[in-house]
Design an enzyme around this catalytic site. Structure first.
Site, mmCIF file in Angstrom:
data_model
loop_
_atom_site.group_PDB
_atom_site.id
_atom_site.type_symbol
_atom_site.label_atom_id
_atom_site.label_comp_id
_atom_site.label_asym_id
_atom_site.label_seq_id
_atom_site.Cartn_x
_atom_site.Cartn_y
_atom_site.Cartn_z
ATOM 1 N N ASP A 67 0.816 -1.192 0.002
ATOM 2 C CA ASP A 67 -0.081 -0.102 0.171
ATOM 3 C C ASP A 67 0.952 1.277 0.011
ATOM 4 O OD1 ASP A 67 0.966 -0.521 2.700
ATOM 5 O OD2 ASP A 67 -0.983 -0.861 3.291
ATOM 6 N N ASN A 136 -7.346 -2.843 14.550
ATOM 7 C CA ASN A 136 -8.591 -3.254 14.231
ATOM 8 C C ASN A 136 -8.989 -4.386 13.335
ATOM 9 O OD1 ASN A 136 -7.671 -2.315 11.759
ATOM 10 N ND2 ASN A 136 -9.223 -0.690 11.638
ATOM 11 N N HIS A 138 -7.293 -4.702 10.424
ATOM 12 C CA HIS A 138 -6.999 -4.558 9.117
ATOM 13 C C HIS A 138 -5.585 -5.066 8.438
ATOM 14 C CE1 HIS A 138 -4.665 -0.494 9.975
ATOM 15 N NE2 HIS A 138 -3.604 -1.304 9.512
ATOM 16 N N GLU A 143 -9.841 -2.059 5.424
ATOM 17 C CA GLU A 143 -10.229 -1.663 6.882
ATOM 18 C C GLU A 143 -11.506 -2.371 7.358
ATOM 19 O OE1 GLU A 143 -8.489 -0.022 8.863
ATOM 20 O OE2 GLU A 143 -8.039 1.938 8.303
#
Ligand code: F6R
Length: 240
Positions: A67, A136, A138, A143
Site C-alpha cells: 500500500d 482493528n 485491517h 479496513e
C-alpha cells in the site's frame, strides 16, 4: 493456520527473516510481497544483516508493496516508498527497478490498481506475502467494512488507523485520510503468507484469528481460508 509464538519482538523478527531467507536461497528470483509499519522493521534489519554477511542475495528478487498513502509523492518522507528505501532497499543488493509500491499520486487510482494487480500476475504471482496487523484487524489498508475489495484500489482510512499512524507524523491532521492498497484478492493469491504481530495492542486480532469464523469486520480473519498462512507473534500479542 500455523502459529509460532516467540519470546519477544527480536525473536519474531528473526523467525520472519529466516523464512524469507530460506525462500530467497531456494528461489533467488522469487516475488516478495512486502509491508511497511513498525512491525517488520526488525525483520528488515535482520535481512539486511544476512545480505551484508553474504548469506543471501536479493539481486534477482522482485517485490510488490501492499500500500501507499494517497495522495503522497514517493519522495515524501512519510511515504511508504520512502519507508521501504530507508528501512530495507537501501541496505540490500536488490535492483530498485524491480521494487514496486502502489503509486500514491496516480491520477486514475482505479486504473493504477488494475495495472498493479496485472503486474503482479505478469511477474508470476507473489511467492511470499508479509503482512502486519492493524489493531482493528485491517490487513494492508483493507479496513473493517461490510464489503471489501478484491483488487488494488483507493480507500479511506478509518479514524482509528489515522490515529494509530499519527505517531509517524507531526500531527494527526497531517496523516493522509486515503490510501491505495492491495485488495483481499491480491493478498489471497500469494502462495504463502506470513503475518507478524507484536505487542498487546494486537492481541484482540490475534485472538480473532484463532476461532473458526471469518468476518469482513476483522479482515485478518479472512486469512483463515488461505492454505498456507504462518502467524508469527510475540508473547504479548499472543497472551494479551
Ligand atoms: C502497512 C500495512 C498495514 C500495517 C498495519 C500494522 O504496509 O499494510 O496494514 O501492517 O497497520 O502497522 P504496525 O506494524 O505499524 O503496527
Amino acid at each position: 493456520m500455523k502459529i509460532i509464538v516467540c519470546e519477544n519482538y527480536d525473536e519474531m523478527s528473526k523467525v520472519g527473516a529466516d523464512i524469507i531467507a530460506e525462500l530467497v536461497a531456494e528461489k533467488p528470483d522469487c516475488i516478495l510481497g512486502l509491508a511497511t509499519g513498525s512491525t517488520p522493521v526488525g525483520m528488515y534489519k535482520e535481512l539486511a544483516a544476512k545480505n551484508k554477511a553474504g548469506e543471501i542475495t536479493f539481486k534477482d528478487v522482485t517485490s510488490f508493496n501492499l500500500d501507499e498513502y494517497y495522495p503522497l509523492a514517493p519522495d515524501h518522507d512519510q511515504s511508504y516508498r520512502y519507508f521501504m528505501n530507508h528501512n530495507l532497499f537501501d541496505h540490500i543488493d536488490i535492483d530498485k527497478t524491480r521494487t514496486h509500491v502502489p503509486d500514491g499520486l496516480a491520477e486514475d487510482p482505479a486504473l493504477m490498481g488494475k495495472n498493479y494487480d496485472a503486474a503482479i500476475t505478469a511477474a508470476g504471482g507473489i511467492d511470499l506475502q508479509v503482512l502486519g496487523l492493524g489493531p482493528n484487524g485491517h490487513i494492508a489498508f483493507n479496513e473493517p467494512e461490510k464489503e471489501l475489495y478484491v483488487g488494488t484500489h483507493l480507500t479511506s482510512l478509518t479514524d482509528s488507523t489515522i490515529e494509530a499512524n499519527s505517531r509517524f507524523f507531526a500531527s494527526k491532521s497531517d496523516v493522509p485520510t486515503k490510501a491505495v492498497t492491495m485488495g483481499i484478492g491480491s493478498i489471497m493469491q500469494a502462495r504463502k503468507i506470513i503475518v507478524l504481530a507484536s505487542g498487546k495492542g494486537k492481541h484482540y486480532v490475534v485472538e480473532k484469528m484463532q476461532d473458526d469464523r471469518i468476518t469482513t469486520e476483522v479482515p485478518a480473519t479472512l486469512l483463515k481460508v488461505h492454505p498456507d498462512v504462518t502467524l508469527i507473534c510475540d508473547k504479548d500479542a499472543y497472551n494479551g
